[in-house]
Design a protein around this motif. Structure first.
Motif, mmCIF file in Angstrom:
data_model
loop_
_atom_site.group_PDB
_atom_site.id
_atom_site.type_symbol
_atom_site.label_atom_id
_atom_site.label_comp_id
_atom_site.label_asym_id
_atom_site.label_seq_id
_atom_site.Cartn_x
_atom_site.Cartn_y
_atom_site.Cartn_z
ATOM 1 N N GLN A 1 35.850 40.847 49.224
ATOM 2 C CA GLN A 1 35.673 42.259 49.584
ATOM 3 C C GLN A 1 36.752 43.110 48.921
ATOM 4 O O GLN A 1 36.470 44.194 48.404
ATOM 5 C CB GLN A 1 35.716 42.423 51.099
ATOM 6 N N SER B 1 35.929 43.540 45.265
ATOM 7 C CA SER B 1 34.840 44.494 45.044
ATOM 8 C C SER B 1 35.318 45.933 45.258
ATOM 9 O O SER B 1 34.886 46.847 44.550
ATOM 10 C CB SER B 1 33.634 44.175 45.933
ATOM 11 N N GLU B 2 36.240 46.137 46.211
ATOM 12 C CA GLU B 2 36.810 47.469 46.413
ATOM 13 C C GLU B 2 37.638 47.904 45.205
ATOM 14 O O GLU B 2 37.605 49.057 44.797
ATOM 15 C CB GLU B 2 37.674 47.502 47.687
ATOM 16 N N ASP C 1 37.161 46.906 42.109
ATOM 17 C CA ASP C 1 36.193 47.232 41.059
ATOM 18 C C ASP C 1 35.563 48.603 41.283
ATOM 19 O O ASP C 1 35.338 49.347 40.339
ATOM 20 C CB ASP C 1 35.094 46.168 41.001
ATOM 21 N N ARG C 2 35.312 48.943 42.541
ATOM 22 C CA ARG C 2 34.660 50.207 42.863
ATOM 23 C C ARG C 2 35.581 51.408 42.683
ATOM 24 O O ARG C 2 35.164 52.465 42.222
ATOM 25 C CB ARG C 2 34.142 50.161 44.289
ATOM 26 N N HIS C 3 36.868 51.250 43.027
ATOM 27 C CA HIS C 3 37.787 52.389 43.032
ATOM 28 C C HIS C 3 38.708 52.478 41.819
ATOM 29 O O HIS C 3 39.297 53.524 41.579
ATOM 30 C CB HIS C 3 38.650 52.370 44.300
ATOM 31 N N ASN C 4 38.853 51.412 41.084
ATOM 32 C CA ASN C 4 39.790 51.411 39.960
ATOM 33 C C ASN C 4 39.192 52.156 38.765
ATOM 34 O O ASN C 4 38.173 51.758 38.223
ATOM 35 C CB ASN C 4 40.136 49.976 39.560
ATOM 36 N N SER C 5 39.857 53.227 38.370
ATOM 37 C CA SER C 5 39.407 53.962 37.184
ATOM 38 C C SER C 5 40.454 53.924 36.073
ATOM 39 O O SER C 5 40.228 54.467 35.010
ATOM 40 C CB SER C 5 39.097 55.409 37.558
#
Length: 140
Positions: A27, A30-31, A33-37
């Motif tokens: 989890q 995945s967080e 991957d979702r938030h890292n820019s």
């Protein structure tokens, strides 16, 4: 739940106390991957991959796993916890270097970068540096 004492530290021998669930690690990833820019550095006791990825760590376990306790001994030859938080400090130094490297990777690729710094690995590498310094300077 049994509680034991080692070198003045209290710890639980219950597996739930020293392990993180695999689902929570997945989890977390995945967080990220979702938030890292841009750049994301994670510091973990044993890394996010491998069979010990779910193990929790303390300063004592990190020092032991990385071999630092083997280098710090009492007069009677027993392992002794080093003063302060040397494994955490070393991991912080490596994390700073990892961040600089990640910035370069981000600049070159244009893609977000996530690097994991294993405290155990940083302590092991630091120990190798110490051994090399002893050999180079003919320390006895």
């Amino acid at each position: 739940m049994e509680v034991a004492t080692a070198l003045g530290w209290r710890f639980s021998t219950s597996e739930a106390a020293w392990r993180t669930s695999e689902a929570s690690i997945d989890q977390y990833l995945s967080e990220v991957d979702r938030h890292n820019s841009s750049v994301w550095i994670t510091i973990t006791p044993f890394g996010l991959e491998g069979r010990r990825r779910s193990y929790r760590g303390t300063e004592l376990t990190n020092s032991a796993a990385g071999g630092l306790l083997n280098r710090t001994r009492t007069v009677k030859g027993r392992p002794m916890k080093a003063a302060g938080h040397p494994s955490s400090i070393v991991a912080g130094h490596f994390a700073a270097l990892a961040a600089l490297h990640a910035l370069r990777l981000r600049k070159d690729s244009g893609q977000p970068v996530h690097l994991d710094v294993s405290i155990q690995d940083t302590v092991i590498v630091t120990g190798v540096f110490l051994e090399c310094a002893h050999a180079l300077f003919n320390c006895s």
